[in-house]
Design an enzyme around this catalytic site. Structure first.
Site, PDB file in Angstrom:
ATOM      1  N   LYS A 197     -29.925 -36.935 -33.018  1.00  0.00           N
ATOM      2  CA  LYS A 197     -28.647 -35.513 -33.869  1.00  0.00           C
ATOM      3  C   LYS A 197     -29.348 -36.275 -35.747  1.00  0.00           C
ATOM      4  O   LYS A 197     -28.493 -37.234 -35.260  1.00  0.00           O
ATOM      5  CB  LYS A 197     -27.294 -35.953 -33.154  1.00  0.00           C
ATOM      6  CG  LYS A 197     -26.311 -35.193 -33.635  1.00  0.00           C
ATOM      7  CD  LYS A 197     -24.975 -35.537 -34.020  1.00  0.00           C
ATOM      8  CE  LYS A 197     -24.906 -36.515 -35.429  1.00  0.00           C
ATOM      9  NZ  LYS A 197     -24.923 -35.189 -36.752  1.00  0.00           N
ATOM     10  N   GLU A 223     -26.954 -50.282 -35.062  1.00  0.00           N
ATOM     11  CA  GLU A 223     -26.990 -50.687 -35.941  1.00  0.00           C
ATOM     12  C   GLU A 223     -26.180 -50.337 -37.350  1.00  0.00           C
ATOM     13  O   GLU A 223     -25.889 -49.036 -37.607  1.00  0.00           O
ATOM     14  CB  GLU A 223     -28.094 -50.705 -36.389  1.00  0.00           C
ATOM     15  CG  GLU A 223     -28.618 -51.166 -35.085  1.00  0.00           C
ATOM     16  CD  GLU A 223     -30.426 -50.842 -35.753  1.00  0.00           C
ATOM     17  OE1 GLU A 223     -31.424 -51.794 -34.513  1.00  0.00           O
ATOM     18  OE2 GLU A 223     -30.356 -49.730 -36.079  1.00  0.00           O
ATOM     19  N   CYS A 231     -28.852 -50.313 -46.243  1.00  0.00           N
ATOM     20  CA  CYS A 231     -28.177 -51.035 -45.687  1.00  0.00           C
ATOM     21  C   CYS A 231     -28.597 -52.445 -45.743  1.00  0.00           C
ATOM     22  O   CYS A 231     -27.248 -52.932 -45.242  1.00  0.00           O
ATOM     23  CB  CYS A 231     -28.166 -50.687 -43.758  1.00  0.00           C
ATOM     24  SG  CYS A 231     -29.777 -51.441 -43.532  1.00  0.00           S
ATOM     25  N   GLU A 288     -17.950 -52.641 -47.575  1.00  0.00           N
ATOM     26  CA  GLU A 288     -19.392 -52.080 -47.975  1.00  0.00           C
ATOM     27  C   GLU A 288     -19.313 -50.281 -49.099  1.00  0.00           C
ATOM     28  O   GLU A 288     -18.731 -50.016 -49.374  1.00  0.00           O
ATOM     29  CB  GLU A 288     -20.072 -51.152 -46.977  1.00  0.00           C
ATOM     30  CG  GLU A 288     -21.186 -50.450 -47.508  1.00  0.00           C
ATOM     31  CD  GLU A 288     -22.291 -49.956 -45.846  1.00  0.00           C
ATOM     32  OE1 GLU A 288     -21.611 -49.345 -45.293  1.00  0.00           O
ATOM     33  OE2 GLU A 288     -23.481 -50.467 -45.707  1.00  0.00           O
TER      34      GLU A 288
HETATM   35  P1  NAD Z   1     -21.685 -42.785 -40.353  1.00  0.00           P
HETATM   36  O1  NAD Z   1     -21.605 -43.573 -39.772  1.00  0.00           O
HETATM   37  O2  NAD Z   1     -21.135 -41.989 -41.051  1.00  0.00           O
HETATM   38  O3  NAD Z   1     -22.624 -40.889 -39.907  1.00  0.00           O
HETATM   39  C1  NAD Z   1     -24.121 -41.794 -38.825  1.00  0.00           C
HETATM   40  C2  NAD Z   1     -24.421 -40.698 -37.977  1.00  0.00           C
HETATM   41  O4  NAD Z   1     -23.333 -40.978 -36.953  1.00  0.00           O
HETATM   42  C3  NAD Z   1     -24.184 -39.092 -38.350  1.00  0.00           C
HETATM   43  O5  NAD Z   1     -25.420 -38.257 -37.521  1.00  0.00           O
HETATM   44  C4  NAD Z   1     -22.927 -39.288 -38.731  1.00  0.00           C
HETATM   45  O6  NAD Z   1     -23.063 -37.450 -37.915  1.00  0.00           O
HETATM   46  C5  NAD Z   1     -22.817 -39.328 -36.822  1.00  0.00           C
HETATM   47  N1  NAD Z   1     -21.880 -39.434 -36.732  1.00  0.00           N
HETATM   48  C6  NAD Z   1     -20.706 -39.681 -37.126  1.00  0.00           C
HETATM   49  N2  NAD Z   1     -19.171 -39.507 -36.396  1.00  0.00           N
HETATM   50  C7  NAD Z   1     -19.550 -39.883 -35.196  1.00  0.00           C
HETATM   51  C8  NAD Z   1     -18.263 -39.775 -33.677  1.00  0.00           C
HETATM   52  N3  NAD Z   1     -17.200 -40.109 -33.705  1.00  0.00           N
HETATM   53  N4  NAD Z   1     -19.429 -39.426 -32.686  1.00  0.00           N
HETATM   54  C9  NAD Z   1     -20.557 -39.890 -32.593  1.00  0.00           C
HETATM   55  N5  NAD Z   1     -21.432 -39.832 -34.168  1.00  0.00           N
HETATM   56  C10 NAD Z   1     -21.146 -39.437 -34.939  1.00  0.00           C
HETATM   57  O7  NAD Z   1     -23.355 -43.112 -41.338  1.00  0.00           O
HETATM   58  P2  NAD Z   1     -23.521 -41.982 -42.645  1.00  0.00           P
HETATM   59  O8  NAD Z   1     -22.684 -42.359 -43.860  1.00  0.00           O
HETATM   60  O9  NAD Z   1     -24.517 -41.465 -42.147  1.00  0.00           O
HETATM   61  O10 NAD Z   1     -24.632 -43.542 -43.317  1.00  0.00           O
HETATM   62  C11 NAD Z   1     -24.308 -44.733 -44.109  1.00  0.00           C
HETATM   63  C12 NAD Z   1     -23.940 -45.829 -43.708  1.00  0.00           C
HETATM   64  O11 NAD Z   1     -25.132 -45.986 -42.416  1.00  0.00           O
HETATM   65  C13 NAD Z   1     -24.194 -47.081 -44.480  1.00  0.00           C
HETATM   66  O12 NAD Z   1     -22.476 -47.155 -43.352  1.00  0.00           O
HETATM   67  C14 NAD Z   1     -25.077 -48.005 -43.612  1.00  0.00           C
HETATM   68  O13 NAD Z   1     -25.033 -49.057 -43.919  1.00  0.00           O
HETATM   69  C15 NAD Z   1     -25.571 -47.446 -42.776  1.00  0.00           C
HETATM   70  N6  NAD Z   1     -26.570 -47.829 -42.495  1.00  0.00           N
HETATM   71  C16 NAD Z   1     -26.840 -49.190 -41.088  1.00  0.00           C
HETATM   72  C17 NAD Z   1     -28.374 -49.581 -41.382  1.00  0.00           C
HETATM   73  C18 NAD Z   1     -28.570 -50.811 -40.196  1.00  0.00           C
HETATM   74  O14 NAD Z   1     -30.114 -50.566 -39.626  1.00  0.00           O
HETATM   75  N7  NAD Z   1     -27.511 -51.513 -39.858  1.00  0.00           N
HETATM   76  C19 NAD Z   1     -29.827 -48.636 -41.733  1.00  0.00           C
HETATM   77  C20 NAD Z   1     -29.083 -47.401 -42.635  1.00  0.00           C
HETATM   78  C21 NAD Z   1     -27.928 -46.774 -42.327  1.00  0.00           C
END
Ligand code: NAD
Length: 492
Positions: free
Chosen positions: A174, A249, A283, A384
């Site tokens: 997804k 992550e 991240c 963040e």
């Molecule tokens: P997000 O948490 O909003 O979304 C991530 C994914 O989760 C998307 O595909 C979203 O549709 C899905 N999602 C949202 N609500 C959900 C739910 N209730 N159940 C299941 N899935 C759900 O994050 P984002 O805005 O897309 O990305 C930015 C974030 O990602 C930042 O916090 C960043 O630090 C983090 N990030 C972490 C890493 C790492 O490896 N630690 C790498 C890249 C980004």
């Protein structure tokens, strides 16, 4: 207008949902790249069912052969690098050079995972029982739900898909609705490599509907999630309720510590790259500088001089150093953090505004922003931002630097600039992050190293890499009794 299709059971198909969101170029919101369907729960369930069906045969394909197919996906990605890199820059906004960098790293990650198909070893273990043979094998789990964010839409899905498949699982991916095109191009590399139908499925939609449905589906045995802390914590609880594996992550508030003896030019170069590269939308981005007061003024003078040479603009242009925020929401969130830093009394040194000159007005551009004299209690020091904003916190001692650096709820990555060996070794012991760097930026990670925050289960290059495979496989303990007679005594 491209309307993205779901991939279910080997068939690319339109969603039956009429709800869609536009996929906009964040550097130019007049440029509509496509439309993303918000698929239904039933479609998410169908994708899980297709993955469960495909698992029956896929698990029986020998692991080295599964690895060969994944190697082929890496070859296809290599051939398609330019196409994917351009699509990535157009819909995510990062510089073209950064997109090429993401592709290059991703190909290495896939190749690394592919070759592990030849090393999915178990162990032989001596038993107390005579004429008995004890050993372990790794078994695949079944259907894995792979939920990814928008900021590394090539690397992150691949980092999950490749080891999941090599381990013998089938997957439902997804991607984020904010970078759907690259998600499709990545999945196409795996499909075109010759995987049987249903081994890789992909479904577009909202996290709360489609993401949650994937986790709840009875066939799903593991969820690998990368994204924000807020969502990740919910994902973890949701998976725990079903007793399935979860790997989350999440975010970072990554510090760079600059000690009094640091090479300031090196520290400035690393901080700029860490804080403002990829518009701070990593991240692993540097979001705090924790600096000894005695060198802070000299460091900041160099930092401001260096950042003021940066051009902000469309990542497709070669003279640009930093692209836009991903969308209007993210830009507003970043501007909100800037406003709160002002309100809390931090001292603005550079930037601090949306950029709207000329063509920039069509995109979601925020100037690289530096706040000095940030206090550890301020919101800008704790949350963040996920944008081009750097908080500078001044300290007077190594111990204070460590306290400030560790005083956040995140623990992803970090870095220190110093030549003092005592500082370096104490820092490595005391810093509470899963990855750390010495005299280099907070960024970067290689495929064969554990990823920040994940538990390091063993030492040595082979074992470190296998950590991912520990997640995607389960260990089966096998006892073979070749005595040919009933065992005497009680059995426990
Ligand atoms: P997000 O948490 O909003 O979304 C991530 C994914 O989760 C998307 O595909 C979203 O549709 C899905 N999602 C949202 N609500 C959900 C739910 N209730 N159940 C299941 N899935 C759900 O994050 P984002 O805005 O897309 O990305 C930015 C974030 O990602 C930042 O916090 C960043 O630090 C983090 N990030 C972490 C890493 C790492 O490896 N630690 C790498 C890249 C980004």
């Amino acid at each position: 207008m491209t309307v993205y299709q779901n991939l279910i059971g080997g068939v690319w198909q339109n969603s039956e949902s009429s709800r869609r969101v536009p996929n906009l170029n964040p550097a130019d919101s007049d440029d509509v790249v496509g439309e993303v369907p918000l698929s239904t729960r039933a479609e998410a369930e169908a994708a899980c069912a297709a993955a469960a069906e495909a698992f029956k045969a896929w698990r029986a394909v020998p692991a080295p052969k599964r690895g060969d197919l994944v190697t082929q996906a890496a070859r296809l990605m290599t051939e398609r690098t330019e196409q994917i890199a351009r699509a990535l820059t157009r819909e995510e906004g990062k510089l073209l050079a950064e997109s090429y960098g993401e592709l290059g790293k991703t190909i290495k990650i896939i190749e690394y995972a592919a070759t592990e198909g030849r090393r999915l070893n178990g162990a032989t273990i001596p038993l107390e029982l005579a004429n008995n043979f004890g050993y372990t094998i790794r078994s695949p789990l079944g259907v894995c739900a792979l939920i990814t964010p928008w900021n590394f839409p090539v690397a992150l899905p691949s980092w999950k898909i490749a080891p999941a498949l090599v381990s013998g699982n089938t997957v439902v991916v997804k991607p984020s609705t904010l970078s759907p095109e690259t998600g499709r191009l990545v999945v196409e590399c795996f499909v075109d490599a010759g995987l049987p139908p249903g081994v890789v499925n992909m479904i577009y939609g909202s996290g709360s509907e489609v993401g949650a449905t994937l986790i709840d589906h009875p066939a799903t045995r593991a969820v690998s999630f990368t994204g924000s802390n807020e969502v990740g914590n919910d994902v973890y609880v949701r998976a725990a309720r079903r007793g399935i594996r979860a790997q989350c992550e999440m975010g970072g508030k990554n510090p760079v510590i600059v000690m009094e003896d640091a090479n300031l030019d090196l520290a400035v170069a690393g901080t700029i790259q860490g804080a403002f590269g990829s518009t701070g939308q990593r991240c692993t981005a540097t979001s705090r500088v924790v600096i000894m007061d005695q060198v802070a003024d000299a460091f900041l003078e160099k930092l401001v001089a260096a950042i003021s040479t940066w051009q902000v603009g469309n990542g497709l242009r070669e003279d640009v150093h930093m692209g836009p925020c991903i969308d209007a929401n993210q830009m507003e969130k970043v501007l909100g953090h800037i406003a709160s830093a002002h309100a809390d009394g931090a001292e603005l040194l550079y930037g601090g505004t949306r950029l709207t000159d000329g063509d920039l007005a069509k995109g979601y551009f925020v100037a690289p922003t530096i706040f000095d004299r940030v206090q550890p209690t301020m919101r800008i020091a704790r949350e963040e931002v996920f944008g081009p904003v750097l908080a500078v916190l001044r300290v007077d001692s190594f111990d204070q630097a460590m306290t400030v650096a560790n005083d956040v709820e995140y623990g992803l990555t970090s870095s220190i600039y110093t030549g003092n060996l005592n500082y370096i070794f104490r820092y490595v012991d005391e810093i509470q992050t899963g990855m750390t760097h010495v005299n280099s930026p907070t960024l970067g990670g290689e495929a064969q190293m554990p990823f920040g925050g994940m538990k390091a289960s063993a030492v040595g290059p082979r074992e470190q890499g296998s950590e991912t495979f520990d997640f995607y496989t389960e260990t089966k303990a096998v006892y073979i009794d070749y005595t040919g007679h009933k065992r005497e005594g009680r059995m426990y």
